[in-house]
Design a protein around this motif. Structure first.
Motif, short mmCIF file in Angstrom:
data_model
loop_
_atom_site.label_atom_id
_atom_site.label_comp_id
_atom_site.label_asym_id
_atom_site.label_seq_id
_atom_site.Cartn_x
_atom_site.Cartn_y
_atom_site.Cartn_z
N GLY A 100 33.45 10.46 47.11
CA GLY A 100 33.81 9.75 48.33
C GLY A 100 35.13 9.97 48.59
N THR A 101 36.18 9.78 48.19
CA THR A 101 37.41 9.79 48.09
C THR A 101 37.82 11.08 48.77
N HIS A 102 37.15 12.32 48.21
CA HIS A 102 37.26 13.71 48.95
C HIS A 102 36.69 13.80 50.22
N ALA A 103 35.56 13.33 50.57
CA ALA A 103 35.15 13.22 51.87
C ALA A 103 35.69 12.79 52.87
N ILE A 104 36.36 11.41 52.23
CA ILE A 104 37.37 10.68 53.15
C ILE A 104 38.59 11.35 53.27
N SER A 105 39.28 12.06 52.41
CA SER A 105 40.56 12.59 52.68
C SER A 105 40.40 13.97 53.50
N SER A 106 39.08 14.45 53.47
CA SER A 106 38.85 15.74 54.37
C SER A 106 38.82 15.31 55.97
N VAL A 107 38.48 14.04 56.04
CA VAL A 107 38.57 13.67 57.28
C VAL A 107 40.00 13.41 57.81
N LEU A 108 40.84 12.90 56.94
CA LEU A 108 42.20 12.57 57.26
C LEU A 108 42.94 13.66 57.41
N TYR A 109 42.96 14.40 56.42
CA TYR A 109 43.71 15.70 56.71
C TYR A 109 43.30 16.72 57.53
N GLY A 110 41.83 16.68 57.85
CA GLY A 110 41.33 17.59 58.88
C GLY A 110 41.59 17.11 60.48
N ILE A 111 41.98 15.82 60.55
CA ILE A 111 42.02 15.40 62.01
C ILE A 111 43.61 15.21 62.21
N LEU A 112 44.51 14.51 61.11
CA LEU A 112 45.55 13.96 61.63
C LEU A 112 46.56 15.38 61.48
N ARG A 113 47.64 15.09 62.48
CA ARG A 113 48.72 16.07 62.43
C ARG A 113 50.01 15.59 62.25
N PRO A 114 51.18 16.50 61.90
CA PRO A 114 52.28 15.95 61.95
C PRO A 114 52.91 15.05 62.84
N GLY A 115 53.21 13.80 62.62
CA GLY A 115 53.66 13.14 63.81
C GLY A 115 52.72 12.00 64.12
N ASP A 116 51.78 12.32 63.78
CA ASP A 116 50.60 11.15 63.80
C ASP A 116 50.74 10.08 62.79
N THR A 117 50.37 9.01 63.16
CA THR A 117 50.13 7.84 62.42
C THR A 117 48.77 7.26 62.10
#
Length: 428
Positions: A100-117
């Motif tokens: 589940g952590t891997h799926a969650i991290s794919s969402v976070l890394y996939g959507i967020l960009r440098p400068g985002d919070t």
């Protein structure tokens, strides 16, 4: 006068008479509570069945692809089934997610960009997510590729009286225009807080959306699938993620995870799992499609069996004099049951007892150890057919005060009862 089953437990498992007395009292208290969840189970079973029928599932969907996995009709159709079940525009269901952590991290890394919070609005996330975010990351750790290393900031809003502080969330959003995503963790994780019901999540999202309609709301849905009639997308969330060796896999899926939600966000997440431009169009499925379909079909039934086990554990442990959270009578939204011992040795003995009650590796003795992704030593009981599958009866605990164990799972309520009775007999 003991029943045949009780005599068997006393003779074969050495369950004490005092434990069986607690069992009888607990069962009398919890059986009336089960009816509500059996109705929810029935509704969710109908919902899953309808999704299978609408996508015309047949045995040719149980494919076995290799290599790139182009044109894997079983994989692509399973995505459509999940999207229907979760009321999402799109879904990504893959054996390539290791947790589940891997799926969650794919969402976070996939959507967020440098400068985002990233703003967590349900307090600090589960331990294994902390390294992904870069919380408590030091110079000695080096550049490990956390969100922090990629220039993505993190803030969190603590809970107050176990509720989401929407006023504080709005205040933070007004002050920090870089907040792109709100993180909601439905289940309690290693904390003593309540898990959040769909109604509570919906209320918070509705309030926030009135002023900030564009902010992305992501819900970590682990342990919560099929415990209520609705899922977070129906409450206004944009995207959710979870594990197939928890509720959604029905105790049958051998591995994997899922992401569901807005089409554009699922696509971005898929680019993190594979590569930009390919996303969910590739990835062979190694012959696991039958178990993925069958696991989803069984998920409503198995999830409520695990839920019954949690409710029973809450009542019998409370009767034995221990602190439980939530109490048996509290409305549930996940399968996790916290039991606080305030005694390190009793905690360890209880977790060992759950292991001794397992169908697999019951001869093993679990001990606290330094586990990757956790700050404290952790003891885990997991005598499961699928390694680490916490939809099967399992129990884990960080070795830290107040010495709380987190019990979850149970493919059948009958087995859940036996495991808990073996564990409680060790500490009475």
């Amino acid at each position: 006068m003991y029943t045949r089953s009780q005599e068997y437990l006393m003779n074969e498992y050495k369950i004490s008479a005092s434990a069986l007395e607690l069992h009888d009292r607990a069962m009398e208290a919890v059986e009336p509570l089960f009816k509500e969840y059996e109705d929810i189970r029935e509704y969710n079973q109908f919902k899953v069945l309808k999704a299978f029928q609408e996508e015309r599932i047949s045995d040719y969907h149980f494919t076995n692809t290799t290599g790139y996995g182009y044109g894997d009709v079983g994989r692509d159709t399973l995505d459509l089934v999940y999207a229907r079940v979760f009321k999402a525009e799109k879904a990504l269901v893959r054996p390539h997610f290791v947790s589940g952590t891997h799926a969650i991290s794919s969402v976070l890394y996939g959507i967020l960009r440098p400068g985002d919070t990233l703003l967590a609005i349900t307090g600090r996330p589960y331990d294994t997510i902390l390294g992904v975010i870069g919380i408590d990351q030091t110079e000695e750790d080096g550049n490990i590729g956390s969100l922090k290393d990629f220039g993505i900031s993190y803030e969190e809003i603590p809970l107050k009286d176990n509720t989401i502080q929407t006023d504080e969330v709005l205040k933070t959003l007004r002050a920090n225009l870089s907040v792109r995503m709100l993180h909601v963790q439905r289940s309690k994780g290693y904390t003593s807080r309540n898990s959040f019901t769909i109604a509570e999540i919906e209320k918070a999202i509705s309030t926030i959306r009135k002023e900030f309609p564009e902010v992305i709301v992501f819900v970590d849905n682990c342990y919560g699938e099929f415990i209520e009639e609705r899922e977070p997308i129906e409450a206004g969330a944009d995207i959710v993620a979870g594990s197939l060796i928890k509720n959604a896999g029905g105790g049958i899926s051998p591995t994997g995870g899922y992401i569901a939600g807005r089409s554009d966000l699922v696509d971005l997440s898929s680019y993190r799992l594979t590569v930009p431009g390919l996303g969910g169009e590739t990835g062979s499925t190694f012959g696991v499609m039958r178990s993925f379909y069958q696991g989803l079909f069984m998920a409503p039934q198995v999830s409520v069996e695990a839920l019954k086990t949690a409710i029973y554990a809450a009542k019998i442990m409370e009767l034995a004099g221990f602190e439980v959270h939530p109490r048996a009578e509290v409305k549930r939204t996940d399968i996790v049951q916290a039991i606080t011992f305030r005694d390190k040795d009793k905690l360890i003995d209880f977790v060992k007892g759950i292991q001794y009650g397992a169908p697999v590796d019951s001869n093993a003795t679990c001990e606290p150890w330094d586990m990757p992704g956790y700050k404290d030593q952790v003891i885990m009981a997991a005598g499961a057919f699928i390694q680490g599958a916490s939809i099967e009866l399992s129990c884990d605990a960080p070795i830290r005060e107040p010495y709380t164990a987190y019990l979850q799972g149970g493919l059948s309520f009958d087995h859940g009862k036996i495991g808990i009775l073996i564990a409680i007999s060790r500490i009475l």
